[in-house]
Design a protein around this motif. Structure first.
Motif, PDB file in Angstrom:
ATOM      1  N   CYS A  46       0.837  -1.211   0.000  1.00 53.54           N
ATOM      2  CA  CYS A  46       0.000   0.000   0.000  1.00 53.54           C
ATOM      3  C   CYS A  46       0.868   1.256   0.000  1.00 53.54           C
ATOM      4  CB  CYS A  46      -0.928   0.000   1.212  1.00 53.54           C
ATOM      5  SG  CYS A  46      -2.117  -1.346   1.183  1.00 53.54           S
ATOM      6  N   HIS A  92       1.098  -3.016   7.392  1.00 50.11           N
ATOM      7  CA  HIS A  92       0.130  -3.371   6.343  1.00 50.11           C
ATOM      8  C   HIS A  92      -0.885  -4.341   6.936  1.00 50.11           C
ATOM      9  CE1 HIS A  92      -1.594  -5.517   2.892  1.00 50.11           C
ATOM     10  NE2 HIS A  92      -1.313  -4.442   2.189  1.00 50.11           N
ATOM     11  N   GLU A  93      -2.132  -4.178   6.517  1.00 55.36           N
ATOM     12  CA  GLU A  93      -3.220  -4.979   7.085  1.00 55.36           C
ATOM     13  C   GLU A  93      -2.971  -6.478   7.022  1.00 55.36           C
ATOM     14  OE1 GLU A  93      -6.199  -3.727   8.713  1.00 55.36           O
ATOM     15  OE2 GLU A  93      -4.554  -2.308   8.736  1.00 55.36           O
ATOM     16  N   CYS A 108      -1.840   2.900   4.388  1.00 56.80           N
ATOM     17  CA  CYS A 108      -2.547   1.704   4.818  1.00 56.80           C
ATOM     18  C   CYS A 108      -3.222   1.977   6.175  1.00 56.80           C
ATOM     19  CB  CYS A 108      -1.597   0.521   4.879  1.00 56.80           C
ATOM     20  SG  CYS A 108      -2.477  -1.061   4.884  1.00 56.80           S
ATOM     21  N   ASP A 109      -4.293   1.247   6.431  1.00 58.96           N
ATOM     22  CA  ASP A 109      -5.278   1.621   7.452  1.00 58.96           C
ATOM     23  C   ASP A 109      -4.748   2.250   8.745  1.00 58.96           C
ATOM     24  OD1 ASP A 109      -6.742   0.266   5.561  1.00 58.96           O
ATOM     25  OD2 ASP A 109      -7.788  -1.017   6.988  1.00 58.96           O
ATOM     26  N   THR A 165      -3.452   2.105  -1.722  1.00 60.51           N
ATOM     27  CA  THR A 165      -4.368   1.594  -0.697  1.00 60.51           C
ATOM     28  C   THR A 165      -5.653   1.062  -1.334  1.00 60.51           C
ATOM     29  OG1 THR A 165      -5.131   3.872  -0.408  1.00 60.51           O
ATOM     30  CG2 THR A 165      -3.485   3.075   1.134  1.00 60.51           C
ATOM     31  N   CYS A 166      -6.434   0.331  -0.564  1.00 66.60           N
ATOM     32  CA  CYS A 166      -7.627  -0.344  -1.090  1.00 66.60           C
ATOM     33  C   CYS A 166      -8.521   0.642  -1.835  1.00 66.60           C
ATOM     34  CB  CYS A 166      -8.388  -1.023   0.040  1.00 66.60           C
ATOM     35  SG  CYS A 166      -7.546  -2.487   0.632  1.00 66.60           S
ATOM     36  N   ALA A 185      -8.582   2.877   4.840  1.00 69.69           N
ATOM     37  CA  ALA A 185      -7.547   3.769   4.310  1.00 69.69           C
ATOM     38  C   ALA A 185      -8.182   4.945   3.572  1.00 69.69           C
ATOM     39  CB  ALA A 185      -6.616   2.996   3.394  1.00 69.69           C
TER      40      ALA A 185
HETATM   41 FE1  FES Z   1      -3.586  -1.407   2.905  1.00 67.80          FE
HETATM   42 FE2  FES Z   1      -6.243  -2.031   2.393  1.00 67.80          FE
HETATM   43  S1  FES Z   1      -4.585  -3.343   2.894  1.00 67.80           S
HETATM   44  S2  FES Z   1      -5.274  -0.111   2.569  1.00 67.80           S
END
Ligand code: FES
Length: 581
Positions: A62, A93-94, A130-131, A202-203, A209
């Motif tokens: 991300c 990172h998630e 990232c989140d 990011t997503c 995010a």
């Molecule tokens: Fe990083 Fe979704 S995994 S923003």
């Protein structure tokens, strides 16, 4: 966009925060000698010093555009006459953080806070995406008082699977659900896996995010227009360059995060969270950031403003579009223009101008179908509702804009899973006694449970129900869910089961009532029986590794969701205000 100086900046540069040798002159002499070893001149060292947090990591795609962002921010800093100096912090990172990214958010906040205090910079550019990274950086910035500007890495592009547009991660869950229901085979799910993440960034939906990117622009601590440009675009690099320039204007000025992150700014951010159909995680993070400043996020008042703040942004998981569409539709400036009657326009932003002044200077509106006008919302109320009741005396939340209307007024029989392992073991068991009207209850996934409040609140539909075509079932837990997930899912039940909250007392067969209309979450068991169960309740035994290191610090000091899951000793000691107002 403004790039004028905020006030008469006074920059201390290299002489700031000298290392303790007992002789200040020698400390500066030594510091300069070392940095000159990297080839820097006295002229360079006399400039305002702009720290740039480098959160690039091979384990964080991300943030995969970090080298390009660094180059662009540095260019902006130098064009404005400053000296850019990058420094690393941890990066989260998630999908690469065990047990959860949330467990590590406070560590990143601590790391960032201590670097901001220790290193000689006049202002800082915080690059996250990232989140958990943006919340961690703003928690740190709120605690330090150094001029700081946030830059997000930007969203990824969307991919295509057999002619269908796809993106992480609402479509990840949708296709995985179809695979579990045996609607698609192993070969197809492997093809989908190649397409879900089409680039770094990011997503691509309104997950956490994207939510935080929008929320930081609404808070005024990122440049206008900076939330939405995708990671790999020229727009993103220009924003990075402008961010670097603005950081030089901020250097040594009085415009610190404390002057931007006010109760009014948080109220604006909470409105935006509701209007974008944002991630439920956004509440926890905003609560944590506000808590660093002594500002309390009042969940009941948040629920009240939710009733007058409609969802206007048509993005997955609540709607149908992706972040790149939001950008093309005008991004946050277009949304804020629609929300204008509901916002505090006199709040100061990072440009030195008020939000109202920035909106007056924003590009003109144009026709598009992603950001709706107030009069024609996607969803009449805000995306998130706050629930109370004997099952959640400290509150719980539901993302009503992503829930099934038929389940929002529901009474049913609890089917209880004692913890994640229990659920994993039994959820697909053909012998599991569960029907579509039952309510899945998962314990031990709160801040201390699991630990780290995993995004496991989005429990999988038991395979036998999925095969029968059941797409949604009411689910309740003390955990979180990804902002990219959808379903009728009650989250953040507070206090959590791991500390003996009422959730710990629920047994299979109990009746539970959810009424989103009445904001009610009730366990329909009589009080005397609940007291008997409470007297019998025992805390789960500590697990190996809980007695040392960061795990020990985390378990002994993490707060509940209604306090942002921050560490108790990092929150501001005094109450300085409440938001929403
Ligand atoms: Fe990083 Fe979704 S995994 S923003």
């Amino acid at each position: 966009m403004s790039s004028k100086p905020i006030s008469q900046p006074v920059h201390a540069g290299m002489s700031k925060g000298l290392t303790s040798y007992g002789d200040a002159g020698f400390s500066l002499f030594l510091r300069k000698a070392f940095i000159k070893g990297a080839g820097l001149s006295d002229d360079a060292l006399d400039r305002p010093i702009i720290g740039i947090s480098n959160t690039g990591s091979g384990f964080n795609p991300c943030h995969g555009n970090m080298p390009q962002l660094m180059e662009a921010v540095k260019r902006g800093v130098m064009l404005a006459g400053g000296l850019p100096v990058e420094f690393p912090t941890i990066s989260i990172h998630e999908s690469f953080a065990a047990p959860t990214s949330m467990y590590l958010r406070n560590l990143m906040a601590l790391d960032t806070e201590e670097m901001l205090k220790a290193l000689p910079m006049d202002a800082v550019v915080l690059i996250g995406g990232c989140d958990k990274t943006v919340p961690a950086q703003l928690m740190a910035a709120a605690s330090v008082g150094l001029p700081a500007i946030q830059l997000v890495t930007g969203s990824m592009l969307t991919g295509s699977h057999r002619g269908e547009r796809v993106g992480a991660c609402t479509d990840c869950r949708r296709f995985w659900g179809r695979y579990r229901a045996e609607e698609i085979d192993a070969a197809e799910i492997a093809d989908v896996n190649d397409q879900l993440v089409a680039s770094v960034g990011t997503c691509s939906v309104m997950g956490t995010a994207s939510t935080m990117a929008c929320v930081v622009e609404a808070l005024g601590i990122a440049l206008p227009g900076s939330a939405s440009p995708p990671a790999v675009t020229a727009d993103r690099m220009r924003i990075a360059e402008q961010t670097g320039r603005q950081a030089v204007n901020l250097a040594g000025s009085a415009l610190t995060p404390q002057h931007i992150l006010t109760p009014k700014a948080f109220e604006n951010a909470l409105r935006v969270l509701l209007a974008i159909g944002g991630s439920t995680n956004g509440i926890v993070h905003l609560t944590a950031i506000a808590g660093r400043l002594g500002i309390e996020v009042d969940l009941d008042a948040f629920d009240r403003i939710g009733k007058e703040t409609p969802v206007l942004v048509d993005l997955k998981p609540s709607g149908q579009h992706y972040m790149e569409d939001f950008h093309k539709a005008g991004g946050m400036r277009a949304l804020l223009r629609e929300l204008r009657p509901l916002l505090h326009l006199d709040v100061m932003t990072i440009t030195g101008r008020t939000l109202g002044q920035e909106l007056d200077a924003a590009p003109a509106a144009f026709g598009q179908d992603v950001i709706r006008p107030l009069a024609r919302p996607i969803y009449a109320q805000g995306g998130i509702a706050v629930l109370r009741g004997n099952l959640a005396p400290g509150g719980a939340i539901i993302k009503q804009s992503a829930a099934s209307p038929a389940l929002m007024e529901h009474e049913g029989r609890a089917v209880v899973f004692e913890n994640l392992e229990d659920m994993t073991r039994r959820v697909d068991d053909e012998a599991l006694d569960i029907g579509p009207d039952d309510i899945m209850v998962l314990k031990q996934i709160g801040p201390k449970g699991a630990p780290g409040m995993p995004e496991a609140g989005y429990m999988p539909i038991p395979r036998k129900l999925a095969r029968a075509g059941v797409k949604d079932i009411l689910r309740i837990s003390d955990g979180r869910m990804s902002g990219t997930a959808w379903g009728t899912i009650v989250l953040h039940v507070t206090p959590e089961a791991a500390i003996g909250g009422p959730l710990a007392l629920v047994r299979t067969g109990d009746r539970i009532r959810l009424s989103v209309a009445r904001r009610e979450l009730s366990l329909l068991v009589d009080e005397a029986e609940l007291q008997r169960r409470a007297a019998d309740w025992r805390a789960p035994a500590p697990q190996p590794g809980h007695e040392r290191g960061y795990r020990k610090l985390y378990l002994s000091t993490v707060t509940q969701a209604d306090q942002g899951c921050d560490f108790d000793f990092l929150r501001h000691p005094e109450n300085t205000g409440k938001t929403p107002l």
